[in-house]
Design a protein around this motif. Structure first.
Motif, short mmCIF file in Angstrom:
data_model
loop_
_atom_site.label_atom_id
_atom_site.label_comp_id
_atom_site.label_asym_id
_atom_site.label_seq_id
_atom_site.Cartn_x
_atom_site.Cartn_y
_atom_site.Cartn_z
N ARG A 136 52.71 27.98 49.11
CA ARG A 136 51.26 26.97 49.27
C ARG A 136 51.33 26.31 50.66
NH1 ARG A 136 46.20 26.45 47.18
NH2 ARG A 136 45.89 24.41 46.24
N LEU B 670 37.32 30.31 46.56
CA LEU B 670 36.82 31.67 45.98
C LEU B 670 37.52 31.56 44.59
CD1 LEU B 670 37.99 34.14 48.44
CD2 LEU B 670 35.63 33.51 47.68
N MET B 671 38.63 30.35 44.40
CA MET B 671 39.23 30.73 42.96
C MET B 671 39.72 29.31 42.32
SD MET B 671 42.71 32.66 44.27
CE MET B 671 41.94 33.67 45.48
N GLU B 672 40.08 28.23 43.14
CA GLU B 672 40.76 27.23 42.70
C GLU B 672 39.83 26.03 42.10
OE1 GLU B 672 43.53 25.37 45.15
OE2 GLU B 672 43.86 27.21 46.40
N LEU B 690 44.57 29.70 39.98
CA LEU B 690 44.80 30.47 40.74
C LEU B 690 44.73 29.95 42.08
CD1 LEU B 690 42.81 33.62 39.29
CD2 LEU B 690 44.99 32.82 38.72
N VAL C 183 39.64 37.31 39.52
CA VAL C 183 38.94 36.88 40.67
C VAL C 183 40.06 36.69 41.92
CG1 VAL C 183 37.31 35.66 39.42
CG2 VAL C 183 39.14 34.39 39.60
N ARG C 184 41.31 37.11 41.68
CA ARG C 184 42.26 37.16 42.53
C ARG C 184 42.82 38.59 43.04
NH1 ARG C 184 47.29 33.18 41.63
NH2 ARG C 184 47.95 34.70 40.39
#
Lengths: 159, 769, 291
Positions: A136, B670-672, B690, C183-184
């Protein structure tokens, strides 16, 4: 058959006795809480982050998904016993691939496993191979750099 | 002893990139994170949380739990000896809910037992009787007059206008739209964890915890425990990332209270599901903006309305909102503005700090607006921005003059000059949209390019007494630095030592434990530690250096004011005589502590006017994407960035912040998104929440704009937040461009994270725009 | 809580006979997730771990009979490469989309089938390939079509005393592929998956759809229509016929809207993927020329 609470494990070449493990305990929790091997980290407990990566019989797996009591005949190698990862460790530090460091041991186990199979990886092979290890902090750029640099050094040493 | 020698260099000083002092231990798996602390005899603590979004607590029966063998304590609100509530700005959040629960996951009780298994069993045996109440779930409803109040402090956490210039000014060209930003999670990998050791007499407690701000935690914990602050001693446990999510209290009071109640050490750590409930998130937002410009694209007025869902408790919501409304204009000049911002309380998850702190939301909206404006004015996105670029000396819509170095034009020009990446199609399947899924071939792909720019305030705002302390001890020729600055991965410990080496000319620098046995360093947030704690370390090292000069002058008879440190030498600038510092300091012991403050700021007035911010940093991003428009799948090919960093104290660390921040911006694009249904998180796991993998992150081309800021102690600006801010809108702009290239549709994406269907609908018609 | 570690299938069967409520543990990639989420197991649960049953990790290839027999413990990692990629390509492709390296090293084909998730990538490929399962118990063995075995989401017709021993997969002449949407770009649960098999020998089409219904679905109407409309000699199809076939596949899907995606998008994705896969297949077959 073994009682799930008491069993033997072979970790980093040494066979040790585990006593009083919780029923259903994962290899990750036994490594950490019974053996004090805290290099494998838990961040998701469902195989999605790779922080708990170890080798079981030389196969890269998530230790959170291994039932500890089922691994009694297996050879478990953790970051603490993965001597062939020394140059990978050094490269991660040197290249700036370590920030908070929580994902780092798992990534190094995975990268070491990958580098044992591939001598000249391109960045996209690295992306495919390490997609199971979430980080992260770094955005992964320095991690790719570190893996590439180890491969380069090892090829140089081999010639 | 003195001699004239050739010029010496200090190794690992400012401007170089030495490795992290904790790097080798982290790589070897030997570094102790807060979750790696297993003291002998420690009990394990578990929290019982509310299953209801909004309910009255009728009764709590802990007797069955206490009867379980191995249980040492069950604590509820009745057992909190001090203040019942805590909070960073308003103290509105109960340690344990006593009368009403306001969100799913709110702590109701905690248990300590001999092990985790027993503790969880005991937790399940606590009987809580609830009377469900009507939940308030819609932020829009929460701020309507007559809405039932869900908290004694009311539903409106803050309502702030910014009114500047002539609000009636109309432009020749007008664009307006509403934008939606989903709830993002910090998703640090190292889960919340702490261990607390009670004093033998029960009069105090030591706590090792992963946090962003030890002293603030201590103040809140001490108040709740009814103890003097000095009786609560906090030490930084290894922190596995933070990103804002550790600025608020999570388990700190619980673990200390359990330890004091049991008279034994207690450890707690959350699992991922509990972590999603246990810390605040980025505010989901609805933002409407209307931009007015002249026909040649110069901004003349901005109207905007921000609505942020703060969730059940205030946390830092009011400061987040102020950041949002005061960044409405972005890094552009605009003489007039009419802005309204509201952050409300609902029965959703509490929201607070996350990297970018309100500016992420504002920037997404203003950058999409700038693209719409460019299109309507017939200008390229870069040309429109160049015409409006902010400069040092410009006035913000708050009336504040930007005194910081403001290289917005440089950011634009640098990105404009960069070459485009080549085609990656056909080289590796992971490089196509859909990645491992094998969905897409080169003929399904359209490329798009987008740009976005941002301004971000640095440090704390609105009159907050923002300071940092550092101590420097010289002994036996070595330097020991002590500070309470939370090292969360960003690398402050590396640059602290670099600063000391450069200022003092001494290479041997040790770092003392990070704990509360020194003054506060403030929070590791707001891109502030390089400036603030870096400033404190710099200042204390300068004081020590003055003492060294005095010592040398007294011994050698020279003028102390003529002395300077160059490399590892002390130089008499009148004679050019050099003496190695190590000789000068032999036998010398000096110990100093300094507090560094940035200049004062003021609270915004009713009209949103005032010098509320300290300083600003600027950044731009160019995103290149390949989009499978038919399936709505995106592969980011490259992110280029030009960032105003002031001065890169450690270029490798700066690169790490830039790449890592961009990854989080990509995630939001895009995804979170935390998805709640009736207040319950539908995706509280890494299977369904994700975050970008290594296969999602493209190469980053980073250009550092180094114009040292005269206000900054070392010329260096904070670099942590800007990468996260404009990377998100740049990616969305690039997707919009790909949609035009694919189908000619000029419908645009107006929410993040973008979902595949949003792209399909924007490209082929539908409800997306 | 006893954990049994049998070495042979025979031992597994006698353990199952003695402990019909025992939990079977293969790669652990699903079972352990459940255990971790519950923070452990109940003391009385018994587990039969298949880790040491080496015969279940074996496979045999019979090119003459055009079948592959895969032991239930064959992992996704094994299936990604030779000799499978040449013979059961869509299974190999599906294997490559499963989770991460760590998950593919541990996860097994038998475990995935027993879990019976409608999102199972490998299972979707196997459904398109008309795979058959072999199950054994102490009292005998049976063979069952995979589609008959899976009775609902996470439900199968496995009896408590049975274990999946092998998966029998036909080697089909023609072309096959698997694609899935997430989506990843990696390590993601499918929100729609499609496996297509173009059987040039029987001039038939198989289409299996994942994550768009309670179980993996065969798009039989689309299969029939496409098989009829494809010009098998020239390996081509008209654009309209292809669109119709893809639309029929989407009609077969009965997806839900959940936190991962919407029903509308899932149907759309099925249509696009079906079209693309059939198109890719015919193009590849045409390039390959008459065999």
């Amino acid at each position: 058959m073994n009682d799930d609470r008491d069993f033997m494990l072979t970790v980093n070449g040494t066979t040790v006795e585990i006593r009083g493990a919780a029923p259903g305990a994962s290899l990750l929790s036994v490594l950490r809480e019974h053996l004090g091997l805290t290099g494998a980290k838990g961040a998701c407990e469902e195989g999605e982050c790779g922080s708990c990566s170890v080798l079981v019989d030389d196969s890269l797996v998530c230790s959170c998904l291994v039932l500890a009591a089922s691994a009694v005949h297996a050879h478990v190698t953790t970051i603490e016993g993965l001597t062939q990862s020394r140059d990978v460790q050094a490269a991660f530090v040197e290249c700036g691939a370590v920030q908070c460091g929580f994902c780092t041991p798992g990534l190094i186990v995975a990268a070491t496993d990958f580098l044992a199979q591939t001598s000249d990886p391109d960045p996209d092979d690295i992306r495919e191979a390490l997609a199971g290890n979430l980080c992260r902090c770094t955005g992964y750029g320095r991690i790719i750099e570190a893996v590439v640099s180890v491969a380069r050094e090892r090829r140089g040493a081999a010639t | 002893m003195s001699q004239t020698i050739t010029r010496s260099e200090i190794r690992h000083g400012i401007g170089s990139s030495p490795t992290r002092p904790d790097g080798a231990a982290k790589a070897a798996g030997e570094y102790a994170f807060s979750s790696d602390l297993f003291p002998d005899e420690a009990l394990f603590g578990v929290t019982l949380r509310s299953p209801h979004q909004h309910a009255r607590i009728i009764s709590i029966d802990t007797s069955k739990a206490l009867a379980i063998a191995g249980v040492f304590a069950v604590v509820t609100a009745d057992d909190v000896p001090g203040k019942a509530t805590y909070g960073l700005i308003a103290s509105d959040q109960p340690v344990f809910a006593s009368d009403v629960v306001r969100y799913i996951g709110e702590p109701v009780a905690a248990v300590a037992a001999i092990d985790e298994e027993t503790s969880r069993r005991a937790c399940a045996a606590i009987v809580v009787v609830y009377e469900p109440l009507e939940p308030l779930v819609d932020a829009e409803l929460a701020c309507q007059e007559g809405a039932a109040s869900i908290h004694p402090d009311g539903n409106i956490i803050r309502h702030q206008h910014v009114l500047h210039g002539d609000p009636t000014v109309k432009g020749d060209v007008v664009v307006e739209h509403e934008y939606v930003i989903g709830m993002q999670d910090q998703a640090f990998l190292g889960l919340e964890a702490a261990v607390a050791f009670p004093d033998e007499d029960g009069g105090g407690v030591d706590c090792h915890v992963a946090t962003q701000w030890l002293h603030e935690d201590r103040a809140q914990v001490a108040a709740c425990l009814g103890l003097a602050e000095e009786s609560v001693r906090l030490t930084l446990g290894g922190v596995g990332g933070a990103f804002g999510g550790r600025e608020d209290i999570s388990l700190q009071v619980h673990v200390c209270l359990l330890a004091l109640t049991c008279g034994k050490p207690v450890r707690m750590h959350y699992d991922r599901v509990e972590s999603f409930l246990g810390h605040v998130h980025r505010h989901p937002a609805k933002i409407w903006m209307r931009h007015h410009a002249t026909s040649d694209g110069r901004l003349v007025n901005i109207e905007a309305r921000f609505l942020f869902d703060g969730g059940a408790y205030a946390s830092t919501s009011s400061a987040v909102l102020v950041n949002a409304v005061t960044h409405t204009q972005g890094p552009y000049q605009c003489p007039n503005a009419v802005v309204e911002g509201i952050v409300v309380r609902t029965n959703n998850l509490p929201c607070g700090a996350m990297r970018g702190f309100g500016v992420v939301q504002a920037c997404f909206a203003h950058e999409q607006q700038m693209d719409r404006l460019a299109e309507k004015c017939g200008l390229s996105p870069l040309e429109l921005r160049r015409r409006n670029a902010m400069h040092t000396g410009d006035t913000l819509v708050t009336g504040q003059v930007v005194e910081s170095v403001a290289p917005v034009t440089e950011c634009i020009d640098n990105l404009a000059a960069l070459p485009m990446p080549g085609s990656t199609v056909g080289t590796h399947s992971y490089l196509l949209p859909g990645g491992a899924g094998n969905t897409t071939r080169s003929d399904n792909v359209h490329r798009g390019v987008g740009w976005a720019f941002a301004i971000k305030n640095l440090m704390y705002s609105e009159g907050f007494d923002d300071f940092s302390s550092a101590r420097c001890r010289l002994e036996d020729g070595r330097i020991t630095l002590k500070f309470a600055t939370a090292e969360v991965g960003q690398g402050f410990i590396t640059i602290a030592a670099q600063i000391a080496r450069t200022v003092l000319g001494i290479e041997a620098v040790d770092l003392d434990t990070i704990d509360t046995n020194v003054g506060s360093a403030g929070s590791t947030s707001a891109s502030r530690q390089t400036w603030m704690s870096g400033g404190a370390v710099d200042a204390v090292c300068r004081v020590v250096r003055e003492r060294i000069f005095e010592h040398h002058a007294a011994a050698s008879g020279c003028n102390p004011l003529a002395l300077a440190v160059e490399g590892t030498d002390l130089v008499d600038t009148t004679t050019s005589e050099r003496t190695p510092i190590e000789e000068v300091v032999r036998g010398l012991t000096i110990d100093e502590e300094v507090v560094y403050r940035h200049r004062a700021t003021v609270h915004l007035d009713e009209r949103g006017q005032g010098n509320c911010h300290t300083a600003f940093a600027f950044v731009g991003h160019r995103a290149v994407v390949d989009v499978d428009v038919e399936l709505g799948l995106v592969r980011v090919v490259e992110i280029a960035t030009a960032q105003d960093v002031g001065r890169a104290l450690n270029p490798l660390s700066v690169t790490g912040q830039i790449e890592g921040g961009i990854a989080q911006g990509l995630g939001l694009a895009l995804m979170e998104e935390i998805i709640q249904e009736d207040g319950r998180i539908k995706n509280p796991s890494f299977t369904d929440y994700l975050i970008p993998t290594i296969a999602d992150m493209p190469p980053v081309v980073a250009h550092l704009i180094e114009i040292p800021d005269p206000q900054a102690p070392l010329g260096a600006k904070g670099v942590g937040e800007p990468p996260t801010i404009s990377s998100t809108p740049a990616i969305i702009a690039a997707i919009n461009d790909a949609i035009v290239n694919a189908t000619g549709s000029t419908q645009k994406i107006h929410r993040v994270p973008v979902r595949p269907l949003d792209i399909v609908e924007a490209a082929y018609g539908g409800t997306a725009d | 809580m006893p954990v049994y570690l049998p070495d042979t299938t025979e031992e597994v069967l006698s353990l199952l006979a003695a402990h019909p409520n025992a939990m079977l543990l293969a790669g652990g990639t699903d079972v352990m997730v459940g255990i971790n989420h519950q923070h452990g197991l109940r003391q009385e649960t018994s587990i039969i771990a298949l880790r040491n049953v080496s015969e279940l990790s074996r496979y045999t290839i019979d090119d003459t009979a055009s079948t592959i027999s895969l032991g239930a413990s064959v992992t996704w990692t094994a299936l990604e490469e030779a000799p499978f990629v040449e013979r059961v390509r869509c299974l190999a492709e599906a294997a490559r989309t499963v989770g991460s390296r760590q998950i593919r090293n541990a996860g097994t084909i038998g475990g995935n089938i027993a879990t019976a998730s409608p999102a199972g990538d490998g299972v979707c490929a196997l459904v398109a390939l008309d795979a058959q399962l072999m199950l054994s118990s102490a009292t005998g063995s049976r063979q069952i079509a995979l589609t008959d075995f899976v009775t609902g989401p996470k439900r199968t017709s496995r009896a408590d005393n049975e274990v999946i021993t092998s998966v029998e997969v036909p080697i089909v002449k023609g072309w096959q592929s698997y694609a899935k949407i997430g989506v990843r770009n990696a390590m993601v649960i499918s929100i729609a998956g499609v496996a297509v098999v173009l059987n040039t020998e029987h001039r038939s089409v198989s289409i299996a759809l994942g994550s768009v219904g309670p179980v993996i679905i065969r798009a039989t109407e689309a299969e029939t229509a496409l098989a009829q409309q494809i010009d098998w000699e020239r390996c081509s199809i008209s654009a309209d016929d292809l669109d119709d076939g893809a639309r029929l596949a989407a009609t077969a899907a009965s997806p839900i809207t959940d936190h991962r995606s919407t029903a509308a998008y899932r149907k759309h994705a099925v249509q696009v993927l079906t079209k693309r896969l059939v198109q890719r297949g015919l193009r590849d077959l045409a390039e390959r020329g008459p065999s």
